[in-house]
Write a protein that holds these residues in place. Structure first.
Motif, mmCIF file in Angstrom:
data_model
loop_
_atom_site.group_PDB
_atom_site.id
_atom_site.type_symbol
_atom_site.label_atom_id
_atom_site.label_comp_id
_atom_site.label_asym_id
_atom_site.label_seq_id
_atom_site.Cartn_x
_atom_site.Cartn_y
_atom_site.Cartn_z
ATOM 1 N N UNK A 1 6.067 4.510 0.874
ATOM 2 C CA UNK A 1 4.687 4.979 1.646
ATOM 3 C C UNK A 1 4.951 5.106 3.068
ATOM 4 N N UNK A 2 6.074 5.001 3.464
ATOM 5 C CA UNK A 2 6.304 5.173 5.037
ATOM 6 C C UNK A 2 7.029 6.574 5.454
ATOM 7 N N UNK A 3 6.581 7.285 4.438
ATOM 8 C CA UNK A 3 7.282 8.778 4.588
ATOM 9 C C UNK A 3 8.871 8.890 4.613
ATOM 10 N N UNK A 4 9.420 8.021 3.631
ATOM 11 C CA UNK A 4 10.550 7.762 3.304
ATOM 12 C C UNK A 4 11.547 7.313 4.771
ATOM 13 N N UNK B 1 -1.773 0.712 5.233
ATOM 14 C CA UNK B 1 -3.175 1.260 5.552
ATOM 15 C C UNK B 1 -3.401 1.239 7.103
ATOM 16 N N UNK B 2 -2.897 -0.007 7.746
ATOM 17 C CA UNK B 2 -3.115 0.058 9.071
ATOM 18 C C UNK B 2 -2.184 0.938 9.771
ATOM 19 N N UNK B 3 -1.098 1.388 9.028
ATOM 20 C CA UNK B 3 -0.083 1.899 9.877
ATOM 21 C C UNK B 3 -0.702 3.364 9.640
ATOM 22 N N UNK B 4 -1.284 3.999 8.711
ATOM 23 C CA UNK B 4 -2.025 5.077 8.178
ATOM 24 C C UNK B 4 -2.924 5.384 9.432
ATOM 25 N N UNK B 5 -3.645 4.564 9.579
ATOM 26 C CA UNK B 5 -4.788 4.535 10.508
ATOM 27 C C UNK B 5 -4.297 4.671 11.941
ATOM 28 N N UNK B 6 -3.094 3.869 12.056
ATOM 29 C CA UNK B 6 -2.730 4.141 13.456
ATOM 30 C C UNK B 6 -1.739 5.625 13.629
ATOM 31 N N UNK B 7 -1.244 6.010 12.522
ATOM 32 C CA UNK B 7 -0.742 7.137 12.817
ATOM 33 C C UNK B 7 -1.692 8.365 12.730
ATOM 34 N N UNK B 8 -2.859 8.231 11.702
ATOM 35 C CA UNK B 8 -3.796 9.074 11.597
ATOM 36 C C UNK B 8 -3.465 10.223 10.878
ATOM 37 N N UNK C 1 -1.864 14.964 -5.781
ATOM 38 C CA UNK C 1 -3.386 14.198 -6.259
ATOM 39 C C UNK C 1 -3.433 13.277 -4.813
ATOM 40 N N UNK C 2 -4.869 13.083 -4.793
ATOM 41 C CA UNK C 2 -5.634 12.159 -3.686
ATOM 42 C C UNK C 2 -5.047 10.945 -3.597
ATOM 43 N N UNK C 3 -4.921 10.228 -2.649
ATOM 44 C CA UNK C 3 -4.144 8.935 -2.568
ATOM 45 C C UNK C 3 -4.659 7.914 -3.511
#
Lengths: 197, 243
Positions: A46-49, A91-98, A140-142
């Motif tokens: 989930x962290x872009x490998x 999820x928090x990381x996704x928000x952080x990275x946007x 696929x969507x998330x």
């Protein structure tokens, strides 16, 4: 008084968490042995490998377990709780990275073919299928891909996924149906089993 | 054990093996046999490509170990900690803890011991009383006690002799005096051995029968003189003049 303690590998995750809250180092080692690998894989995926980031996230999660073991409710399933925490961290990381990185199209080094004696054709087919599969999954969507990954890659049950994602069982089932149908449709031309026979 | 769901059914069974309930459940995903086989192939292939969990790096574990050590510092090993572990084990009920058992035994001993101790004292007292009685029985004055006195004070012995002579002269009508014989033995020449038997009439309680009014005891057999000094004024004068 029991002369011989129950081996840690026979204890449940919840019992181990109780021992950790009392400062039992061996219990912590056992928990790390059980979940460090799956968690790194989870974060890695989930962290872009990003291997380093996956390790950091896994470290942070275990640090949370050490510092605040009381945050775990022993009446709940530990596995579900742990994946919930991991999912929230992502999820928090996704928000952080946007911006979410695109999944890599190339082969990961861990997928490299090491055994020269294996059937090269099969390996190639597997590599092709993996590539197709990852492409379809990325399309696929998330919310659908997330449910599918948790079910097929992390091995969680529908009920556990529902708890991790804080959804109803029916919603998870519906998302899984959709993802399965979509992936089967996308990969229907790729039938490695038939090709092998 | 993970709960089995529709995905397991697809992976484990063929389309023709499905019962009506399973077909109804799978209708949303794969209604036809073709869809079923495509889904099955995809799922089996996904299982094949699922990689083994990645092994974390050792430095991550080392970092977590140090964090664990900081969070749960081990207590310094002190000798009494190990002793307390044995005598006050936490997992045992209170009544099975060795320290409590020892304390209970000590308390019991402390409560019971005074009773044993008091019994011993009572026995001693009783024995002392018995001995006293035995000593008091031969109250009949023997010359031995007098003898001791005379030996201690030879002057008084001589005076006693003089008194004796004077008393011999004076007759006492009311009492029968049986003055003991002087010992004829050479060693006992100066010793006066006497005994007196007082008649029953002469016994008066609380009054002295000694010529000088000296009380000689209350035993009915031990009064030595029956005539009071008051009755014989001459003798009284003589005695007072002497002293």
């Amino acid at each position: 008084m029991r002369l011989i303690k129950t081996p840690y590998h026979k204890l449940s995750d919840e019992e181990i968490m109780i021992s950790i809250s009392k400062g039992d180092k061996r219990a912590f080692d056992e928990l790390y042995q059980r979940y460090s690998g799956p968690l790194v894989s989870f974060f890695f995926r989930l962290m872009w490998k990003d291997r380093e980031k996956a390790e950091d996230f896994m470290h942070d999660l275990f640090a949370k377990i050490i510092r605040k073991p009381e945050s775990f409710d022993p009446t709940r399933s530990f596995k579900t709780w742990m994946y919930s925490v991991a999912n929230n961290m992502v999820k928090n990381e996704y928000k952080k990275q946007e911006v979410r990185k695109n999944t890599s199209n190339g082969l990961d080094s861990s997928y490299a073919v090491n055994d020269v004696n294996t059937n090269v054709l099969h390996e190639v087919q597997d590599v092709q299928f993996r590539s197709e599969f990852e492409t379809s999954l990325a399309a696929l969507d998330d919310k659908h891909s997330e449910a599918f990954k948790l079910r097929h890659i992390d091995g969680l049950s529908i009920k556990e996924i529902a708890e991790v994602l804080e959804l109803s069982d029916g919603t998870v089932k519906s998302r899984l149906f959709y993802a399965t149908k979509y992936l089967a449709e996308s990969l229907k031309d790729f039938d490695p089993i038939l090709n092998r026979e | 054990m993970m709960e089995r769901d529709y995905l397991d059914i697809i992976k484990e069974k063929e389309f023709i093996e499905l019962n009506s309930a399973e077909r109804a459940e799978l209708a949303e995903v794969c209604a036809t046999e073709e869809e079923f086989n495509a889904t099955k192939a995809m799922l089996l292939q996904v299982d094949r490509i699922v990689v083994e969990p990645i092994t974390p790096e050792p430095k991550t574990k080392e970092s977590l170990d140090s964090l664990f050590a900081q969070t749960y510092p081990k207590a310094t090993p002190i000798w009494y900690n190990s002793v307390f572990t044995v005598i006050v084990p936490k997992h045992k009920p209170v009544y099975r803890q060795p320290l409590v058992q020892i304390a209970a035994a000590f308390l019991l001993f402390w409560m019971v011991f005074p009773f044993f101790n008091s019994n011993l004292k009572m026995e001693d007292k009783q024995l002392a009383i018995v001995e006293k009685k035995q000593e008091e029985k031969p109250v009949v004055e023997t010359a031995e006690s007098e003898e001791a006195q005379t030996n201690e004070n030879p002057i008084s012995a001589a005076e006693n002799e003089q008194e004796h002579d004077e008393l011999q002269e004076a007759e006492t009508p009311t009492s029968t005096l049986v003055f003991a014989e002087r010992s004829s033995a050479p060693g006992f020449a100066d010793e006066l051995v006497f005994s007196a038997i007082v008649s029953e009439d002469e016994k008066t309680e609380g009054s002295s029968t000694h010529p000088d009014g000296i009380f000689m005891g209350d035993s009915d057999k031990t009064i030595a003189f029956g005539q009071s000094a008051q009755e014989t004024s001459d003798l009284l004068d003589l005695l007072t003049a002497t002293f």
